[in-house]
Write a protein that holds these residues in place. Structure first.
Motif, PDB file in Angstrom:
ATOM      1  N   GLY A  13      81.744  73.823   5.401  1.00  0.00           N
ATOM      2  CA  GLY A  13      82.381  72.502   5.435  1.00  0.00           C
ATOM      3  C   GLY A  13      83.457  72.516   6.511  1.00  0.00           C
ATOM      4  O   GLY A  13      83.477  73.384   7.392  1.00  0.00           O
ATOM      5  N   ALA A  15      86.587  73.310   6.315  1.00  0.00           N
ATOM      6  CA  ALA A  15      87.448  74.498   6.280  1.00  0.00           C
ATOM      7  C   ALA A  15      86.711  75.714   6.828  1.00  0.00           C
ATOM      8  O   ALA A  15      87.215  76.415   7.711  1.00  0.00           O
ATOM      9  CB  ALA A  15      87.922  74.747   4.850  1.00  0.00           C
ATOM     10  N   ALA A  75      72.161  80.225   4.248  1.00  0.00           N
ATOM     11  CA  ALA A  75      71.866  80.872   2.954  1.00  0.00           C
ATOM     12  C   ALA A  75      72.922  80.472   1.934  1.00  0.00           C
ATOM     13  O   ALA A  75      73.981  79.957   2.292  1.00  0.00           O
ATOM     14  CB  ALA A  75      71.902  82.393   3.134  1.00  0.00           C
ATOM     15  N   ALA A  77      75.540  81.941  -0.781  1.00  0.00           N
ATOM     16  CA  ALA A  77      76.196  83.147  -1.293  1.00  0.00           C
ATOM     17  C   ALA A  77      76.130  83.050  -2.808  1.00  0.00           C
ATOM     18  O   ALA A  77      76.457  82.005  -3.379  1.00  0.00           O
ATOM     19  CB  ALA A  77      77.640  83.188  -0.821  1.00  0.00           C
TER      20      ALA A  77
HETATM   21  C1  LIG Z   1      83.077  60.234   0.092  1.00  0.00           C
HETATM   22  C2  LIG Z   1      84.260  61.118   0.397  1.00  0.00           C
HETATM   23  C3  LIG Z   1      85.297  60.645   1.192  1.00  0.00           C
HETATM   24  C4  LIG Z   1      86.387  61.456   1.507  1.00  0.00           C
HETATM   25  N1  LIG Z   1      87.379  60.984   2.311  1.00  0.00           N
HETATM   26  C5  LIG Z   1      88.430  61.768   2.639  1.00  0.00           C
HETATM   27  C6  LIG Z   1      89.455  61.309   3.516  1.00  0.00           C
HETATM   28  O1  LIG Z   1      89.431  60.177   3.975  1.00  0.00           O
HETATM   29  N2  LIG Z   1      90.471  62.173   3.840  1.00  0.00           N
HETATM   30  C7  LIG Z   1      90.522  63.441   3.355  1.00  0.00           C
HETATM   31  O2  LIG Z   1      91.457  64.188   3.682  1.00  0.00           O
HETATM   32  N3  LIG Z   1      89.561  63.909   2.513  1.00  0.00           N
HETATM   33  C8  LIG Z   1      88.512  63.119   2.149  1.00  0.00           C
HETATM   34  N4  LIG Z   1      87.538  63.573   1.315  1.00  0.00           N
HETATM   35  C9  LIG Z   1      87.650  64.936   0.798  1.00  0.00           C
HETATM   36  C10 LIG Z   1      87.107  65.922   1.826  1.00  0.00           C
HETATM   37  O3  LIG Z   1      85.809  65.578   2.199  1.00  0.00           O
HETATM   38  C11 LIG Z   1      87.132  67.320   1.243  1.00  0.00           C
HETATM   39  O4  LIG Z   1      88.431  67.610   0.852  1.00  0.00           O
HETATM   40  C12 LIG Z   1      86.679  68.318   2.289  1.00  0.00           C
HETATM   41  O5  LIG Z   1      85.310  68.129   2.529  1.00  0.00           O
HETATM   42  C13 LIG Z   1      86.967  69.745   1.853  1.00  0.00           C
HETATM   43  O6  LIG Z   1      86.486  70.603   2.844  1.00  0.00           O
HETATM   44  P1  LIG Z   1      85.956  72.052   2.458  1.00  0.00           P
HETATM   45  O7  LIG Z   1      85.515  72.672   3.734  1.00  0.00           O
HETATM   46  O8  LIG Z   1      86.959  72.739   1.626  1.00  0.00           O
HETATM   47  O9  LIG Z   1      84.707  71.805   1.507  1.00  0.00           O
HETATM   48  P2  LIG Z   1      83.338  71.040   1.709  1.00  0.00           P
HETATM   49  O10 LIG Z   1      83.435  69.983   2.717  1.00  0.00           O
HETATM   50  O11 LIG Z   1      82.919  70.681   0.317  1.00  0.00           O
HETATM   51  O12 LIG Z   1      82.359  72.152   2.270  1.00  0.00           O
HETATM   52  C14 LIG Z   1      81.956  73.265   1.520  1.00  0.00           C
HETATM   53  C15 LIG Z   1      80.645  73.752   2.070  1.00  0.00           C
HETATM   54  O13 LIG Z   1      80.327  75.000   1.476  1.00  0.00           O
HETATM   55  C16 LIG Z   1      78.972  75.016   1.101  1.00  0.00           C
HETATM   56  N5  LIG Z   1      78.832  75.955  -0.008  1.00  0.00           N
HETATM   57  C17 LIG Z   1      79.328  75.818  -1.261  1.00  0.00           C
HETATM   58  N6  LIG Z   1      79.027  76.902  -1.998  1.00  0.00           N
HETATM   59  C18 LIG Z   1      78.335  77.726  -1.185  1.00  0.00           C
HETATM   60  C19 LIG Z   1      77.734  78.997  -1.379  1.00  0.00           C
HETATM   61  N7  LIG Z   1      77.824  79.635  -2.546  1.00  0.00           N
HETATM   62  N8  LIG Z   1      77.075  79.572  -0.344  1.00  0.00           N
HETATM   63  C20 LIG Z   1      76.998  78.930   0.865  1.00  0.00           C
HETATM   64  N9  LIG Z   1      77.545  77.726   1.107  1.00  0.00           N
HETATM   65  C21 LIG Z   1      78.210  77.132   0.087  1.00  0.00           C
HETATM   66  C22 LIG Z   1      78.669  73.571   0.724  1.00  0.00           C
HETATM   67  O14 LIG Z   1      77.284  73.326   0.790  1.00  0.00           O
HETATM   68  C23 LIG Z   1      79.470  72.823   1.774  1.00  0.00           C
HETATM   69  O15 LIG Z   1      78.712  72.657   2.934  1.00  0.00           O
HETATM   70  C24 LIG Z   1      86.440  62.771   0.992  1.00  0.00           C
HETATM   71  C25 LIG Z   1      85.398  63.255   0.179  1.00  0.00           C
HETATM   72  C26 LIG Z   1      84.321  62.446  -0.116  1.00  0.00           C
HETATM   73  C27 LIG Z   1      83.217  63.004  -0.996  1.00  0.00           C
END
Ligand SMILES: Cc1cc2nc3c(=O)[nH]c(=O)nc-3n(C[C@H](O)[C@H](O)[C@H](O)COP(=O)(O)OP(=O)(O)OC[C@H]3O[C@@H](n4cnc5c(N)ncnc54)[C@H](O)[C@@H]3O)c2cc1C
Length: 406
Positions: A13, A15, A75, A77
């Motif tokens: 994602g 992060a 993949a 994890a």
């Molecule tokens: C509709 C919507 C609108 C939003 N709007 C906003 C906004 O306007 N402003 C804002 O700040 N935030 C917003 N958010 C929140 C924001 O999208 C999340 O906070 C952000 O995506 C977090 O990023 P992340 O990288 O932590 O996680 P994620 O984006 O959830 O990414 C995690 C990734 O890890 C992968 N993954 C998970 N488990 C595993 C595993 N075991 N093995 C391999 N891969 C794995 C997932 O498939 C995913 O691709 C919104 C969320 C949604 C759903």
């Protein structure tokens, strides 16, 4: 010659991708990004999936985004052996010297009683795949003035309701939530967004969905709402436990986020970092919210901390200032909210100009990852030390005693 430092990043994602791209710039690092699906889903723009004229991409292949110095493994994890320092994936095991868990979040699950229903309304989750499927049904639903009920009152629910109200005016759209939309952002934000939604023909009912949805959506108060589709957007839950559950007893909040140290490390496991929606960090007034605006600074901080560790330096505590939020509410209109900060009053502005800001911010989120990988740009964020933390203990982010055990 020195062996390269093996960093495994789990989750592609915002992060995970940013951390991998930043670490990939360092020649001493051998970076592997484990990303199910091999794509970054642009979640902050997911509401555009329901628009009449979809514009821009909502998913990006990760390899070109993070650059050639990062190895992307498509993949899942499945578990981590923290003693052997190995991540088990659906493609085999990967050893690491440092691990960065960025598994993000998913929408709160639809209760089984609702998911099992065959009759109308259809229940749709706020995910990329489910919203794409709903988009295919919208022309027909709109032609017969169908009714869509959206459960939830947060940002996701508001953005979806605004898009439906603006782009599909024949649809009858109702939001249901225990509190007014965006209530947690304060009364000004809430009343501004309610006025905008009303102008778009979206109605709001105070209530919660009861267990049964046959023949409509039954509310806990007893009323039943007629509905063809129920969109479930009631909040997010962390996915950290899906990969870390077997690792250790880790302190977790009720929403599944792992309470990390102020440095974003796991207690007693300095080589393991948890960032983004997977992690809970104590801010000035409570736990920092899940959000892209927090996830990316955390990721950049953890990447820098790993480089510091490799050079024998102690990682610093994460520092952050909330930049405010921008919520799109139909068409090119958006609402911006900044929290009261150091004597500056909270500001709430809704307009088309803010809509342009939202568009630019969404573009910046993806561009900053790509540019970070190319070497043209160094991702930065506003920093200020967070609330005084109890060292060396947790960042006080555990709000219940739930623990993930083996
Ligand atoms: C509709 C919507 C609108 C939003 N709007 C906003 C906004 O306007 N402003 C804002 O700040 N935030 C917003 N958010 C929140 C924001 O999208 C999340 O906070 C952000 O995506 C977090 O990023 P992340 O990288 O932590 O996680 P994620 O984006 O959830 O990414 C995690 C990734 O890890 C992968 N993954 C998970 N488990 C595993 C595993 N075991 N093995 C391999 N891969 C794995 C997932 O498939 C995913 O691709 C919104 C969320 C949604 C759903």
């Amino acid at each position: 010659m020195d062996k390269r430092f093996r960093v495994v990043v789990v989750g592609g994602g915002y992060a995970g991708a940013l951390a991998a791209a930043r670490l990939g710039r360092n020649a001493a690092m051998e970076v592997t990004l484990i990303a199910a699906g091999g794509q970054l889903v642009h979640r902050v723009r997911l509401y555009r999936e329901l628009s009449l004229r979809p514009d821009g991409r909502l998913a990006f292949p990760l390899q070109p985004l993070v650059g050639p110095r990062v190895r992307v493994v498509d993949a899942w994890a499945t578990s981590v052996d923290v003693d052997a320092r190995r991540v088990q994936t659906s493609q085999g095991a990967l050893p690491y010297d440092a691990l960065l868990v960025a598994t993000g979040s998913v929408g709160r699950a639809v209760p089984d009683e609702l998911a099992a229903t065959d009759s109308a309304p259809t229940v749709v989750e706020a995910t990329h795949a489910s919203l794409a499927e709903l988009r295919r049904q919208l022309p027909e639903l709109s032609a017969r003035c169908g009714r869509v009920v959206i459960a939830g009152g947060g940002t996701t629910a508001v953005e979806l309701a605004g898009t439906l109200g603006h782009d599909w005016p024949r649809l009858r759209v109702t939001m249901i939530s225990p509190q007014a939309p965006l209530a947690s952002a304060g009364p000004t934000a809430s009343s501004t967004v309610l006025k905008r939604l009303q102008r778009l023909g979206v109605t709001w009912q105070c209530g919660r969905v009861a267990e049964s949805i046959e023949q409509g959506v039954r509310l806990t108060e007893g009323d039943t709402l007629e509905a063809d589709v129920l969109v479930w957007a009631t909040g997010m839950e962390s996915r950290a436990a899906s990969v870390l559950a077997n690792a250790l007893p880790i302190p977790c909040r009720g929403d599944g986020r792992v309470a990390v140290l102020a440095t974003l490390q796991l207690p007693d496991r300095p080589e393991v970092f948890v960032v983004g929606d997977a992690a809970a960090v104590q801010g000035q007034s409570g736990c920092l919210p899940m959000g892209c605006k927090v996830a990316m600074p955390m990721a950049a901080h953890a990447a820098d901390a790993i480089v510091a560790m490799r050079s024998g330096r102690q990682p610093e505590a994460f520092a952050y200032v909330d930049p405010g939020s921008v919520v799109a509410v139909g068409g090119s209109w958006a609402l911006t909210m900044s929290g009261a900060d150091e004597g500056v009053p909270a500001l709430t502005v809704g307009s088309r100009a803010v809509g342009l800001v939202k568009w630019l911010l969404c573009w910046y989120v993806v561009a900053s990852i790509r540019l970070q990988a190319t070497g043209w740009f160094w991702y930065r964020w506003r920093r200020r030390p967070l609330a005084p933390v109890r060292e060396p203990g947790l960042a006080a982010a555990v709000d219940d005693d739930r623990r993930v055990h083996q």
